[in-house]
Design a protein around this motif. Structure first.
Motif, mmCIF file in Angstrom:
data_model
loop_
_atom_site.group_PDB
_atom_site.id
_atom_site.type_symbol
_atom_site.label_atom_id
_atom_site.label_comp_id
_atom_site.label_asym_id
_atom_site.label_seq_id
_atom_site.Cartn_x
_atom_site.Cartn_y
_atom_site.Cartn_z
ATOM 1 N N GLU A 151 3.663 1.287 11.564
ATOM 2 C CA GLU A 151 3.435 3.112 12.597
ATOM 3 C C GLU A 151 4.124 3.548 11.266
ATOM 4 N N LEU A 152 4.744 3.179 11.138
ATOM 5 C CA LEU A 152 5.486 3.898 9.352
ATOM 6 C C LEU A 152 4.159 4.325 8.350
ATOM 7 N N TYR A 153 3.392 3.031 8.877
ATOM 8 C CA TYR A 153 2.290 3.431 7.397
ATOM 9 C C TYR A 153 1.653 4.448 7.862
ATOM 10 N N GLU A 154 1.403 4.065 9.182
ATOM 11 C CA GLU A 154 0.425 5.730 9.240
ATOM 12 C C GLU A 154 1.346 6.819 9.683
ATOM 13 N N VAL A 155 2.208 6.844 9.794
ATOM 14 C CA VAL A 155 2.676 8.876 10.266
ATOM 15 C C VAL A 155 2.892 8.833 8.628
ATOM 16 N N PHE A 156 3.677 8.326 7.375
ATOM 17 C CA PHE A 156 3.305 8.267 6.134
ATOM 18 C C PHE A 156 2.422 8.317 5.448
ATOM 19 N N THR A 157 1.110 8.123 5.386
ATOM 20 C CA THR A 157 0.172 8.487 4.884
ATOM 21 C C THR A 157 -0.400 9.306 6.068
ATOM 22 N N GLY A 158 -0.432 9.757 6.938
ATOM 23 C CA GLY A 158 -1.428 10.519 7.964
ATOM 24 C C GLY A 158 -3.107 9.728 8.088
ATOM 25 N N GLN A 159 -2.852 8.526 7.772
ATOM 26 C CA GLN A 159 -4.254 7.200 7.969
ATOM 27 C C GLN A 159 -4.177 6.383 8.763
ATOM 28 N N ARG A 160 -5.456 5.483 9.539
ATOM 29 C CA ARG A 160 -5.224 4.952 10.329
ATOM 30 C C ARG A 160 -5.291 3.469 9.391
ATOM 31 N N PHE A 161 -4.237 2.684 9.729
ATOM 32 C CA PHE A 161 -3.631 1.597 8.761
ATOM 33 C C PHE A 161 -4.715 0.684 8.960
ATOM 34 N N GLU A 173 10.130 15.754 -0.170
ATOM 35 C CA GLU A 173 8.993 17.113 0.020
ATOM 36 C C GLU A 173 7.797 15.643 0.618
ATOM 37 N N LEU A 174 7.521 14.557 0.257
ATOM 38 C CA LEU A 174 6.306 13.762 0.204
ATOM 39 C C LEU A 174 6.311 13.490 1.919
ATOM 40 N N ALA A 175 8.052 12.993 2.065
ATOM 41 C CA ALA A 175 8.456 12.588 4.214
ATOM 42 C C ALA A 175 8.065 13.976 4.801
ATOM 43 N N LYS A 176 8.498 15.310 4.392
ATOM 44 C CA LYS A 176 8.608 16.539 5.467
ATOM 45 C C LYS A 176 6.247 16.329 5.787
ATOM 46 N N GLN A 177 6.456 16.103 4.726
ATOM 47 C CA GLN A 177 4.685 16.453 5.147
ATOM 48 C C GLN A 177 4.203 15.499 6.376
ATOM 49 N N HIS A 178 4.793 14.757 6.274
ATOM 50 C CA HIS A 178 3.942 14.164 7.504
ATOM 51 C C HIS A 178 5.082 13.878 8.327
ATOM 52 N N GLY A 179 6.426 15.353 8.611
ATOM 53 C CA GLY A 179 7.056 15.129 10.122
ATOM 54 C C GLY A 179 8.167 14.058 10.096
ATOM 55 N N LEU A 180 8.550 13.851 8.586
ATOM 56 C CA LEU A 180 9.392 12.596 8.334
ATOM 57 C C LEU A 180 11.042 13.430 7.645
ATOM 58 N N GLN A 191 0.655 -1.660 0.228
ATOM 59 C CA GLN A 191 -0.369 0.192 0.185
ATOM 60 C C GLN A 191 0.629 1.276 -0.149
ATOM 61 N N ILE A 192 2.110 1.698 0.435
ATOM 62 C CA ILE A 192 2.687 2.510 0.640
ATOM 63 C C ILE A 192 3.147 2.461 -0.851
ATOM 64 N N ALA A 193 3.699 1.478 -0.792
ATOM 65 C CA ALA A 193 4.702 2.055 -3.040
ATOM 66 C C ALA A 193 3.088 1.712 -3.716
ATOM 67 N N SER A 194 2.111 1.505 -3.807
ATOM 68 C CA SER A 194 1.059 2.407 -4.703
ATOM 69 C C SER A 194 0.916 3.749 -4.510
ATOM 70 N N LEU A 195 1.095 3.838 -3.336
ATOM 71 C CA LEU A 195 0.157 5.732 -2.982
ATOM 72 C C LEU A 195 2.071 6.486 -3.458
ATOM 73 N N ASN A 196 3.072 5.965 -3.271
ATOM 74 C CA ASN A 196 4.453 6.467 -3.548
ATOM 75 C C ASN A 196 4.309 6.300 -5.215
ATOM 76 N N LEU A 197 4.397 4.785 -5.744
ATOM 77 C CA LEU A 197 4.391 4.874 -7.137
ATOM 78 C C LEU A 197 3.403 6.154 -7.959
ATOM 79 N N LYS A 198 1.927 6.425 -7.189
ATOM 80 C CA LYS A 198 1.257 7.562 -7.905
ATOM 81 C C LYS A 198 1.767 9.161 -7.779
ATOM 82 N N ALA A 199 2.309 9.302 -6.478
ATOM 83 C CA ALA A 199 2.639 10.258 -6.621
ATOM 84 C C ALA A 199 3.682 10.461 -7.027
ATOM 85 N N THR A 200 4.265 9.987 -7.863
ATOM 86 C CA THR A 200 6.129 9.947 -8.587
ATOM 87 C C THR A 200 5.664 9.859 -9.997
ATOM 88 N N SER A 201 4.508 9.745 -10.372
ATOM 89 C CA SER A 201 4.268 8.784 -11.822
ATOM 90 C C SER A 201 4.351 10.013 -12.897
#
Length: 318
Positions: free
Chosen positions: A280-290, A185-192, A60-70
């Motif tokens: 934890e990484l999923y929830e921090v990175f996405t800002g969504q509950r796993f 940039e994407l990581a910074k948006q979520h405090g990473l 799921q993290i890979a899917s989000l990031n592939l979409k965000a960099t296409s």
């Protein structure tokens, strides 16, 4: 503890199968369905126990990031018909992995600590401490080993061995830097802080594509932004979200993948702790509950979703 250790499906129209360290790959002509299992590897060794929900987190993290960099580079994905499955077209992979580092951590730090002042032919300044930010991100490629360990390699060696043409390698470097900038940039948006990561590329129909996963805890290292400067000034370890803590646990227990070394016992407590870190990484990175997908009849669910997928379409989800 329930987890997906492996799959053993057989589909009409299937033309091949490959089991990697973490993924099971089903081939359908020039298309493929990749199942992200819960297996975990470290030091290029698959550890004996699988980690609950790890495959779902990675996929799921890979899917989000592939979409965000296409918009930066085209990628291989056609659809994600299941939380643990990605379907795409087959590319001929380059035999190198493009590792990029913004901070001195992990393998690069271990090399530096041992007295070496360059990684993969890239010079490093004196006076750096573990987890310091580098003056500029550096690309430190590795070989892509079919079996055994990936090895550090320099740009010059890659070109001399003909692993990648000079023209293509320049493009891979350009894509790598652009992807790392977007990931930062994407990581910074979520405090990473995106510390380091790797990208893999391949060719399909004469065009370069981004393949595999990106910006996941298996392929990347993250620090928490909050408190980073204070911890560095005090010489304290950074709070991080990555697989590095697994490597450190193995090292502390006498295992680095070398011949004759035994993997330490992976107790239920160790397994649960690793699973919690991935979530934890999923929830921090996405800002969504796993949302944990049920393991009840999980293999049947995955098999059905692959079986019902239309492998003849080039219509992407994005």
């Amino acid at each position: 503890m329930e987890a997906i250790k492996e799959t053993n499906f057989s589909f009409a129209g299937q033309t091949g199968f490959y089991r990697g360290k973490v993924r099971d790959v089903y081939y359908f002509g020039d298309k493929l369905a990749i199942v992200a299992t819960d297996r975990i590897s470290a030091f290029d060794v698959v550890l004996p126990r699988a980690i609950p929900y790890k495959g779902q987190v990675l996929n799921q993290i890979a899917s989000l990031n592939l979409k965000a960099t296409s918009d930066i580079v085209p990628n291989w994905v056609l659809s994600t018909p299941d939380p643990n499955v990605t379907v795409g077209f087959m590319c001929e992979p380059y035999k190198v992995e493009m590792v990029i580092r913004g901070y001195l951590a992990g393998h690069a730090w271990r090399e530096y600590k041992a007295g070496r002042r360059s990684v993969c032919g890239v010079p490093l300044p004196e006076g750096l401490r573990e987890n310091d930010k580098l003056p500029t991100p550096i690309i430190t490629p590795t070989t892509k080993a079919g079996e055994g360990h990936d090895e550090d390699i320099t740009r010059e060696e890659i070109l001399a061995k003909g692993l990648v043409s000079e023209q293509d390698y320049a493009i891979l470097e350009q894509y790598t830097r652009a992807l790392f900038a977007r990931g930062t940039e994407l990581a910074k948006q979520h405090g990473l802080i995106l510390v380091d990561t790797k990208y893999e590329f391949g060719r399909h129909a004469g065009k370069i594509y981004l393949i595999d996963e990106i910006h996941t805890p298996d392929s990347s290292r993250y620090f928490y932004t909050e408190g980073y400067e204070e911890r560095q000034s005090r010489g304290e370890p950074q709070r991080q979200l990555s697989k590095e803590f697994v490597r450190q646990w193995l090292i502390e227990n006498g295992f680095q993948g070398q011949e004759g070394q035994a993997v330490p016992e992976m107790t239920d407590a160790i397994i649960a702790g690793i699973s919690e870190r991935y979530i934890e990484l999923y929830e921090v990175f996405t800002g969504q509950r796993f949302e944990k997908n049920s393991y009840e009849n999980v293999l049947t669910r995955i098999e059905e979703h692959i079986r019902n997928n239309n492998f003849n379409t080039e219509n992407r989800e994005y």
